[in-house]
Each structure stands twice: as C-alpha cells, then as structure tokens.
Design an enzyme around this catalytic site. Structure first.
Site, PDB file in Angstrom:
ATOM      1  N   ARG A   1      10.786  -8.955 -45.748  1.00  0.00           N
ATOM      2  CA  ARG A   1      11.854  -8.057 -45.313  1.00  0.00           C
ATOM      3  C   ARG A   1      12.210  -8.204 -43.842  1.00  0.00           C
ATOM      4  NH1 ARG A   1      12.018  -1.450 -44.795  1.00  0.00           N
ATOM      5  NH2 ARG A   1      14.286  -1.309 -44.633  1.00  0.00           N
TER       6      ARG A   1
ATOM      7  N   SER B   1      14.263  -5.761 -41.620  1.00  0.00           N
ATOM      8  CA  SER B   1      14.748  -4.385 -41.733  1.00  0.00           C
ATOM      9  C   SER B   1      16.066  -4.217 -40.988  1.00  0.00           C
ATOM     10  CB  SER B   1      13.702  -3.418 -41.161  1.00  0.00           C
ATOM     11  OG  SER B   1      12.461  -3.591 -41.803  1.00  0.00           O
TER      12      SER B   1
ATOM     13  N   CYS C   1      16.720 -11.401 -45.649  1.00  0.00           N
ATOM     14  CA  CYS C   1      15.414 -11.236 -46.277  1.00  0.00           C
ATOM     15  C   CYS C   1      15.141 -12.443 -47.173  1.00  0.00           C
ATOM     16  CB  CYS C   1      15.379  -9.956 -47.103  1.00  0.00           C
ATOM     17  SG  CYS C   1      15.609  -8.454 -46.136  1.00  0.00           S
TER      18      CYS C   1
END
Length: 397
Positions: A50, A52, A2
């Site tokens: 982000r 994930s 990230c």
C-alpha cells in the site's frame, strides 16, 4: 500507486512466507503497508503493498473485507467520485468503518455487482474474492492507466499482479521470451495495445475489461465493459461552446484529483499540457489553502531542448514553488538497468528517464501524488504526427 496480487493454486497449498516474498517484489509500489490473506482452504491468496493516499490509517489497509465478510479486495488506484457513491450507498443502508475509496468500491460491488464498473470514475486495477460464489472478479480501468498482468503456470496456477516481476517471482513459473513481441519491437511497431507481453505465459490484462475466475483458476467469463461512445457528439457545437465545455471538464477532473490526505504536486515540463494543469491547480488554491509544488526536468547546457524559460513563465504566473532536476546522459547510462527493471519492457524514448528523475525529485520533497500532463498531447493533438490526420479529416468533411 499500490501493488496487488491474487494467487490461485489448485494443486498445491499456498505458503505465507513464499507469498509474502512475491508480494514484496512490489514493495516500491507500496512502502506504507504490506498484508497477505490466505483463504482457509489454502488454495487462494490476496496480497497488497500500500501507498496511502486517502485515509492513511491502517484501518484502510488491504486486503479489505466487506461488512458482511463475504468479499475481500485488493485495489490499486483511486476512485474520484467515491464521496458521491458513498452517500448513495449510505442512503441504501450501507455502513462504513473507514474514510477510504477502497471500502466504497468494495461496498459498491456488494450492492451493484459488476455494474459498479459503470458507476465509478477513476483509475484502477482490482481483484475481489467473492466467498459466496467462490469466484475471483478482476477489472482494469477504461484506458489502462493502472497496470495489470495475468500469469499462467503449471497445474492451473493463476497469478494476477500489478507487475510482471511478481508473477516471475513464483517458483513454479517458467517463462521464455516472446519472439512476436521482440519482432514487433525490432520493426518499431510495438504498442501496449493488446495482451501481448515480452514473456510467453504472461498476458497484459486489457483496459476496459473485466473477468471472472472460479476457485480453480479457470476463466469463466471475460468481457469489455466500456467502449467510447461518439454517438451523442453535438455536431452543431460552436468553437466557443467547445472551449467552455473543455475548460469545465478540465477544471472538474483536476479538482477531483486533489482529493488526498497526503501532499499533492504537479509535474511541469513547460509545455502546453502540464502548464495548463499547473495553472488549473493554482486556481484551486484560491478556494482552499495548500502549498503547490511543481517538479521539472531542465537542460540548462542545451537551450535548444530545455524548456526552462517556459517553466519560469509558468512559475511566475502561478506562484508555485519550483523544484528542478537536470538529467544527464551519464545518469541514464548509470541507472539504465534499474529503470528497465521497473519498466519491465523495452521503451522507445528516453523521456521515461526524465519522468523517473522528476518522480524521484518529488519523493525527495515528500510529495506523494503528482498531477501530470502525460497523455494530454494526444488529447490536444499536440504532436506534428497528428496534423496529417487532422488534414485528412478536413478533406473528408
């Protein structure tokens, strides 16, 4: 992987559009979500791109706020023992809204303060705004696996980010090249082992360190929270015992890194390090069913440097699905500028380009996480340069 950003601007209000633009210089680190939070006072911002991995729902997006509303976090990395810590926190009365390791880290900080660093097992770089104390807490993992940089601009401006390009994107930042870094690189003595970068005004946040900044961006404290402890090494450990312990630790650490809600694969060079990891992961397939993909770089036209036969041996032995890319000198020349843009600093070996090609191959096959052997040669003394140190050590004994 990230991208995080923390921004403190004591003398000028922070605009959401400009902050979003700075945040999105890290889009390549986090394509799944991008969120910015600006403090009501207008002098502090946290932003996050982000990728994930654990709990891929948007409930787990960042910046994430604690249950009591007093803390906000931006976090890059993974906490491998988050399930154990979550159970401990729940037993202490904590409640959770997500299944993410991010929330475990946040609530852990709420419960234990900076002592949470002694409890977490993982790779990380994160920043937490504490509204009650009006302080920004920043920390980086023990070996600096996750990047983190600090930029200082005019009028007390402070930027903390995963990459220097985010700091350079702020319109108030004016930086020049570091002659000291350039001299070190020219003398082939450049290492990422201190705070020096190639830009004056930008420092590398050191591994195994934490720092606290006040609401005006002034550093209140900075300290090393961890140092390797060699005092409890057992001198009477036999070679067989050492082998068994090493295998136990390798198996446990590999298993922890398989915790993900997205596909996990492996890099496979054909060398000892990555081949071992592929083998350990393959053994895990017997405990839980999943498809194991391995990604490799080979040089079929140059058998002197290609490890294709060794890769074939590992693939046959483990039954993994093998995908391969064939990097070329022409490809390196064509992509050199882009590679340097993402690397941000000069590098001494083209092996980085091979890793670039392997990572791209994994992405093409929808594999988000790669277990990699990078660094294991140092751990297992796999380079000839270490033989001399081993021999000197034997003389000392």
């Amino acid at each position: 992987m990230c991208g995080i950003l923390a921004l403190i601007s004591p003398s000028a209000a922070i605009g959401s559009g400009a902050t979003d633009a700075i945040r999105d210089t890290l889009l390549h680190r986090g394509p799944d979500a991008g969120v910015t939070w600006i403090h009501p006072r207008g002098r502090l911002a946290l932003a996050h791109r982000r990728l994930s991995i654990i709990d891929i729902s948007h409930e787990a997006d960042q910046p994430m706020v604690s249950a009591d509303g007093s803390l906000r976090i931006v976090f890059n990395g993974e906490i491998y023992n988050y399930r154990e810590l979550r159970s401990e926190l729940v037993a202490g009365g904590a409640t959770f809204r997500t299944r993410s390791d991010t929330e475990v880290l946040l609530e852990g900080f709420a419960a234990w303060g900076d002592k949470v660093l002694n409890r977490i097992n993982g790779m990380f770089a994160f920043a937490i705004w504490d509204e009650r104390r009006k302080q920004l807490f920043v920390a980086r993992d023990r070996f600096g696996e996750k990047p983190l940089f600090v930029g200082r601009g005019p009028d007390g401006l402070l930027l903390v980010a995963s990459e220097m390009k985010a700091i350079l994107a702020h319109p108030s930042m004016r930086v020049s090249a570091s002659s000291e870094a350039a001299n070190r690189f020219g003398r082939a003595t450049w290492y990422e082992d201190d705070e020096l970068t190639f830009f004056e005004g930008i420092q590398r946040f050191p591994p195994a360190h934490a720092a606290v900044y006040d609401e005006d961006g002034q550093q209140l404290r900075k300290w090393r929270y961890w140092t390797p402890d060699f005092e409890d090494i057992k001198e009477d450990l036999t070679a067989a015992d050492a082998d068994e312990k090493f295998a136990e630790l390798l198996d446990a650490s590999t298993r922890a890194r398989l915790n993900a809600d997205v596909p996990v694969g492996s890099s496979l060079s054909g060398g000892l390090d990555s081949s071992t990891i592929v083998g350990v992961v393959a053994a895990q397939r017997g405990r839980c069913s999943f498809t194991q993909n391995a990604f490799s770089a080979t040089f079929d036209d140059d058998p002197a440097i290609s490890e294709g036969p060794q890769i074939d041996d590992v693939v046959r032995h483990t039954g993994v699905q093998s995908f391969r890319v064939r990097p070329t000198a022409a490809g390196l020349m064509a992509e050199s500028q882009e590679v340097h843009f993402h690397q941000e600093e000069p590098f001494l070996s083209a092996s980085i380009y091979l890793q670039w090609c392997v990572a791209r191959l994994a992405k093409e096959h929808d594999t988000t996480v790669l277990l990699d052997g990078q660094g294991a040669d140092e751990l297992l003394a796999g380079y000839q340069a270490w033989f001399r140190f081993h021999q000197l050590d034997l003389l000392d004994r």
